[in-house]
Design a protein around this motif. Structure first.
Motif, PDB file in Angstrom:
ATOM      1  N   LEU A  69       0.834  -1.205   0.000  1.00 40.66           N
ATOM      2  CA  LEU A  69       0.000   0.000   0.000  1.00 40.66           C
ATOM      3  C   LEU A  69       0.866   1.251   0.000  1.00 40.66           C
ATOM      4  O   LEU A  69       0.567   2.237  -0.698  1.00 40.66           O
ATOM      5  N   GLY A  70       1.953   1.227   0.769  1.00 34.11           N
ATOM      6  CA  GLY A  70       2.864   2.365   0.796  1.00 34.11           C
ATOM      7  C   GLY A  70       3.490   2.646  -0.561  1.00 34.11           C
ATOM      8  O   GLY A  70       3.667   3.803  -0.959  1.00 34.11           O
ATOM      9  N   ILE A  71       3.837   1.575  -1.294  1.00 34.74           N
ATOM     10  CA  ILE A  71       4.397   1.744  -2.640  1.00 34.74           C
ATOM     11  C   ILE A  71       3.374   2.418  -3.551  1.00 34.74           C
ATOM     12  O   ILE A  71       3.709   3.334  -4.327  1.00 34.74           O
ATOM     13  N   LEU A  72       2.126   1.978  -3.459  1.00 37.32           N
ATOM     14  CA  LEU A  72       1.070   2.556  -4.295  1.00 37.32           C
ATOM     15  C   LEU A  72       0.874   4.037  -3.994  1.00 37.32           C
ATOM     16  O   LEU A  72       0.828   4.875  -4.905  1.00 37.32           O
ATOM     17  N   VAL A  73       0.777   4.386  -2.714  1.00 36.31           N
ATOM     18  CA  VAL A  73       0.538   5.777  -2.334  1.00 36.31           C
ATOM     19  C   VAL A  73       1.731   6.653  -2.703  1.00 36.31           C
ATOM     20  O   VAL A  73       1.572   7.755  -3.252  1.00 36.31           O
ATOM     21  N   TRP A  74       2.940   6.168  -2.399  1.00 41.99           N
ATOM     22  CA  TRP A  74       4.159   6.945  -2.691  1.00 41.99           C
ATOM     23  C   TRP A  74       4.250   7.265  -4.175  1.00 41.99           C
ATOM     24  O   TRP A  74       4.530   8.396  -4.560  1.00 41.99           O
ATOM     25  N   ARG A  75       4.001   6.248  -4.995  1.00 37.60           N
ATOM     26  CA  ARG A  75       4.123   6.456  -6.449  1.00 37.60           C
ATOM     27  C   ARG A  75       2.988   7.323  -6.981  1.00 37.60           C
ATOM     28  O   ARG A  75       3.184   8.106  -7.930  1.00 37.60           O
ATOM     29  N   ALA A  76       1.786   7.225  -6.390  1.00 34.03           N
ATOM     30  CA  ALA A  76       0.670   8.040  -6.852  1.00 34.03           C
ATOM     31  C   ALA A  76       0.934   9.522  -6.634  1.00 34.03           C
ATOM     32  O   ALA A  76       0.528  10.370  -7.445  1.00 34.03           O
ATOM     33  N   ILE A  77       1.623   9.849  -5.554  1.00 38.10           N
ATOM     34  CA  ILE A  77       1.944  11.249  -5.261  1.00 38.10           C
ATOM     35  C   ILE A  77       2.870  11.835  -6.332  1.00 38.10           C
ATOM     36  O   ILE A  77       2.797  13.027  -6.646  1.00 38.10           O
ATOM     37  N   GLU A  78       3.723  10.982  -6.916  1.00 37.89           N
ATOM     38  CA  GLU A  78       4.691  11.466  -7.901  1.00 37.89           C
ATOM     39  C   GLU A  78       4.064  11.758  -9.262  1.00 37.89           C
ATOM     40  O   GLU A  78       4.688  12.393 -10.111  1.00 37.89           O
ATOM     41  N   GLY A  79       2.841  11.297  -9.517  1.00 40.43           N
ATOM     42  CA  GLY A  79       2.192  11.572 -10.787  1.00 40.43           C
ATOM     43  C   GLY A  79       1.773  10.304 -11.498  1.00 40.43           C
ATOM     44  O   GLY A  79       2.237   9.210 -11.178  1.00 40.43           O
TER      45      GLY A  79
END
Length: 291
Positions: free
Chosen positions: A114-124
């Motif tokens: 879940l952290g990978i998904l959220v972190w990457r979503a913030i980047e665009g």
């Protein structure tokens, strides 16, 4: 140019030609360096597993962090930019499994993904799906699989179980390498790993089964047949792990995952078979040689 200078020049030229004409090892590696690195790694595993379980967990945690970093760097060759920070945090699954068991490992793995998904979503959004998939793949392949060693060493005879696990997997690699170099003629997957042969695979099966037949009774007090039976799927999974990483490297167009270990490449070039066999050995030892 005087006579002595000409002689020195000719000697240097002959030396260069000899070095150029030297044939590479059939193993495709610097064998003395590979043996030395293997001995050091084996000694670290045995010492930490037998002397103090938390030191083994710490060692595996560091190895997972380095291996995950190598995987992130390697995937860049395929234009996959997995989020580095949450992927590296996946190494925390190793001590988490040791402290909290399989339930904590399951919850922790879900939170890291879940952290990978959220972190990457913030980047665009550009190539986000590919990057998230790459990050989840790394955490699954490296951190999650390695965490089964924490579940293994948490048993009362955990140190001995770790040694059996490492022994069988290593003997599979050694047997496959030795037999393949000596009599290997029929490639298993020439488009993936030209040096891996069916004869070598037979050698892996034999040496892993023999190591299990000897190691399980001596180290765990189990039956010899249980150890021999364990050795066969270990050899199969170790070979599949090796071929799987070779496939990945060929797809990415790289030779090694890194350059940290002389004669091996990166840590991930040494861990390919050990990672895939960890959950297998944990499950089968629990069935064949219960605590």
């Amino acid at each position: 140019m005087d006579a002595s200078s000409r002689r020195a020049y000719r000697a240097q030229l002959r030396k260069a030609e000899t070095a150029t004409d030297k044939k590479p090892s059939r193993a495709g590696r610097d064998l003395p360096a590979a043996i030395g690195v293997g001995v050091v790694l084996g000694a670290l595993i045995i010492a930490t597993a037998l002397l103090w379980a938390p030191s083994f967990v710490a060692l595996v945690t560091v190895v997972v962090a380095i291996g995950s970093f190598e995987m992130v760097s390697a995937l860049h060759a395929g234009r996959i930019h997995a989020p580095l920070v949450p992927v590296l945090l996946g190494a925390a699954l190793v001590p988490l499994a040791y402290v909290g068991g399989s339930d904590a490992l399951t919850v922790g793995y879900g939170l890291v993904c879940l952290g990978i998904l959220v972190w990457r979503a913030i980047e665009g959004p550009v190539r986000a799906a590919r990057d998230v998939a790459g990050g989840v793949f790394i955490v699954t392949y490296v951190a999650l699989l390695a965490s089964f060693t924490s579940l293994m060493i948490d048993a009362p005879d955990g140190g001995q179980r770790i040694i059996v696990y490492a022994l069988l997997t290593t003997m599979s690699d050694i047997g496959g390498y030795a037999v393949g170099v000596l009599i290997g003629k029929h490639p298993m997957a020439p488009s993936i790993s030209p040096k891996k042969s069916w004869e070598g695979f037979a050698g892996s099966l034999a040496t892993s089964a023999i190591a299990g037949g000897l190691g399980v009774p001596l180290l765990l007090g189990g039956e010899w047949w249980a150890g021999a039976l364990l050795g066969l799927p270990v050899a199969l999974f170790a070979t599949v792990g090796d071929l799987a990483e070779s496939t990945l490297k060929r797809d990415l167009g790289i030779k090694d995952m890194g350059s940290l270990l002389p004669g091996h490449g990166g840590l991930m070039d040494r861990l390919d078979s050990l990672l895939l066999t960890a959950p297998l050995v944990w499950i089968l030892l629990g069935i064949l040689v219960p605590v």
